[in-house]
Design a protein around this motif. Structure first.
Motif, PDB file in Angstrom:
ATOM      1  N   ILE A  62     -66.362  -0.582 -22.198  1.00  0.00           N
ATOM      2  CA  ILE A  62     -65.940   0.250 -21.057  1.00  0.00           C
ATOM      3  C   ILE A  62     -64.841   1.223 -21.488  1.00  0.00           C
ATOM      4  O   ILE A  62     -64.887   2.412 -21.190  1.00  0.00           O
ATOM      5  CB  ILE A  62     -65.473  -0.628 -19.876  1.00  0.00           C
ATOM      6  CG1 ILE A  62     -66.685  -1.352 -19.270  1.00  0.00           C
ATOM      7  CG2 ILE A  62     -64.743   0.201 -18.809  1.00  0.00           C
ATOM      8  CD1 ILE A  62     -66.332  -2.411 -18.228  1.00  0.00           C
ATOM      9  N   GLY A  63     -63.872   0.716 -22.232  1.00  0.00           N
ATOM     10  CA  GLY A  63     -62.794   1.571 -22.734  1.00  0.00           C
ATOM     11  C   GLY A  63     -63.315   2.656 -23.659  1.00  0.00           C
ATOM     12  O   GLY A  63     -62.914   3.820 -23.558  1.00  0.00           O
ATOM     13  N   ASP A  64     -64.245   2.283 -24.540  1.00  0.00           N
ATOM     14  CA  ASP A  64     -64.822   3.259 -25.479  1.00  0.00           C
ATOM     15  C   ASP A  64     -65.607   4.336 -24.727  1.00  0.00           C
ATOM     16  O   ASP A  64     -65.555   5.517 -25.076  1.00  0.00           O
ATOM     17  CB  ASP A  64     -65.741   2.557 -26.484  1.00  0.00           C
ATOM     18  CG  ASP A  64     -64.964   1.665 -27.449  1.00  0.00           C
ATOM     19  OD1 ASP A  64     -63.771   1.971 -27.698  1.00  0.00           O
ATOM     20  OD2 ASP A  64     -65.522   0.676 -27.943  1.00  0.00           O
ATOM     21  N   PHE A  65     -66.331   3.919 -23.685  1.00  0.00           N
ATOM     22  CA  PHE A  65     -67.112   4.882 -22.890  1.00  0.00           C
ATOM     23  C   PHE A  65     -66.175   5.858 -22.167  1.00  0.00           C
ATOM     24  O   PHE A  65     -66.382   7.071 -22.199  1.00  0.00           O
ATOM     25  CB  PHE A  65     -67.996   4.134 -21.875  1.00  0.00           C
ATOM     26  CG  PHE A  65     -68.871   5.055 -21.060  1.00  0.00           C
ATOM     27  CD1 PHE A  65     -70.085   5.496 -21.566  1.00  0.00           C
ATOM     28  CD2 PHE A  65     -68.480   5.490 -19.803  1.00  0.00           C
ATOM     29  CE1 PHE A  65     -70.902   6.363 -20.819  1.00  0.00           C
ATOM     30  CE2 PHE A  65     -69.281   6.352 -19.052  1.00  0.00           C
ATOM     31  CZ  PHE A  65     -70.497   6.786 -19.566  1.00  0.00           C
ATOM     32  N   ILE A  66     -65.124   5.325 -21.540  1.00  0.00           N
ATOM     33  CA  ILE A  66     -64.151   6.177 -20.826  1.00  0.00           C
ATOM     34  C   ILE A  66     -63.529   7.192 -21.797  1.00  0.00           C
ATOM     35  O   ILE A  66     -63.411   8.378 -21.487  1.00  0.00           O
ATOM     36  CB  ILE A  66     -63.049   5.312 -20.169  1.00  0.00           C
ATOM     37  CG1 ILE A  66     -63.640   4.517 -18.993  1.00  0.00           C
ATOM     38  CG2 ILE A  66     -61.864   6.156 -19.705  1.00  0.00           C
ATOM     39  CD1 ILE A  66     -62.697   3.456 -18.421  1.00  0.00           C
ATOM     40  N   ASP A  67     -63.151   6.714 -22.987  1.00  0.00           N
ATOM     41  CA  ASP A  67     -62.528   7.599 -23.977  1.00  0.00           C
ATOM     42  C   ASP A  67     -63.515   8.658 -24.478  1.00  0.00           C
ATOM     43  O   ASP A  67     -63.164   9.832 -24.610  1.00  0.00           O
ATOM     44  CB  ASP A  67     -62.002   6.789 -25.171  1.00  0.00           C
ATOM     45  CG  ASP A  67     -60.835   5.884 -24.780  1.00  0.00           C
ATOM     46  OD1 ASP A  67     -60.264   6.087 -23.685  1.00  0.00           O
ATOM     47  OD2 ASP A  67     -60.507   4.964 -25.562  1.00  0.00           O
ATOM     48  N   THR A  68     -64.743   8.240 -24.761  1.00  0.00           N
ATOM     49  CA  THR A  68     -65.756   9.170 -25.284  1.00  0.00           C
ATOM     50  C   THR A  68     -66.079  10.250 -24.250  1.00  0.00           C
ATOM     51  O   THR A  68     -66.237  11.426 -24.592  1.00  0.00           O
ATOM     52  CB  THR A  68     -67.047   8.403 -25.664  1.00  0.00           C
ATOM     53  OG1 THR A  68     -66.699   7.369 -26.583  1.00  0.00           O
ATOM     54  CG2 THR A  68     -68.062   9.311 -26.334  1.00  0.00           C
TER      55      THR A  68
END
Length: 195
Positions: free
Chosen positions: A78-84
Motif C-alpha cells: 500500500i505504501g509503495d503504491f501510494i508513493d509510486t
C-alpha cells in the motif's frame, strides 16, 4: 460508464487498478475473495467520484489482474503504491483482509493519510499497541450487523483508542456492501462530504 483498466509498475510488478473522478484520492482495497471490480459492481467507485473525489480501486499483488510482485506484506505494498502514484494525503478504504492491510499501513503512517474507511477489518488486535497513533484521523468503521468473520469487538477496539472513529452498521454479513450497496455507498458519501 465503462471504466478503463489501468496498470502501473510498482517495484517491478504490474499492478492493475480502476479509476474514476478527480480531486482528493480515495484508494479502495478489496477483501480476500474479491478484486478491484467488486467496488465497481457495488457502485462505490462512482459514488466516490460523484462527491468530488478521485476513486482508485486496486487489485492487490497476485489478485485480479495484478502480478505477484515482491512485497513483504500487503501493508508495505500500500505504501509503495501510494508513493509510486504520488498520492497526497489519500483516504484509504479497506474491507476484511484489505482492511487489515490498510490498518497495518495506517498505524505507522497516519500523518500521510487524510482518513480511513474500514469495512469489517480483520486482525485488528495485532495492531492494538499502535492504534492510538490513529487518533485525530477521521475514521469510518462499517460493519455488517451479523459479521461472524470480524466480530464487532474489532471495531470497538479501534474506538477505544481513536476518539475520531465513527461506527455504523450496514447490512448483515461480513461483506456488508453486497447486502446493502446503496446504504453502504451513502455512508461513504456522507463521510467524504464531511472531510
Amino acid at each position: 460508464m465503462q471504466l478503463e483498466d489501468k496498470f502501473i509498475e510498482v517495484k517491478g510488478a504490474k499492478i492493475h487498478y480502476l479509476e474514476e473522478g478527480s480531486g482528493r484520492p480515495v484508494v479502495l482495497h478489496h477483501g480476500a475473495r474479491f478484486n478491484a471490480y467488486t467496488w465497481k459492481e457495488v457502485g462505490t467507485i462512482s459514488a466516490i467520484a460523484e462527491v468530488g473525489y478521485r476513486a482508485i480501486s486496486i487489485d492487490f499483488p497476485g489478485f485480479g489482474k495484478s502480478e505477484e510482485g515482491n512485497f513483504s506484506s500487503l501493508s508495505e505494498f500500500i505504501g509503495d503504491f501510494i508513493d509510486t502514484m504520488k498520492l497526497e494525503k489519500p483516504i484509504l478504504l479497506g474491507a476484511s483482509m484489505g482492511g487489515e492491510a490498510v490498518l497495518g499501513y495506517a498505524v505507522d503512517h497516519a500523518n500521510k493519510l487524510g482518513g480511513l474507511i474500514l469495512v469489517g477489518a480483520v486482525g485488528v488486535s495485532s495492531y492494538e499497541s499502535k492504534l492510538k497513533n490513529l487518533d485525530g484521523l477521521p475514521i469510518l468503521l462499517i460493519w455488517g450487523r451479523h459479521d461472524t468473520t470480524s466480530p464487532k469487538r474489532n471495531a470497538e477496539l479501534i474506538m477505544k483508542y481513536v476518539k475520531t472513529a465513527k461506527f455504523v452498521n450496514v447490512g448483515n454479513q461480513h461483506a456488508c456492501y453486497l447486502d446493502d450497496s446503496e446504504g453502504f455507498n451513502s455512508q461513504i458519501k456522507d463521510f467524504l462530504k464531511g472531510l
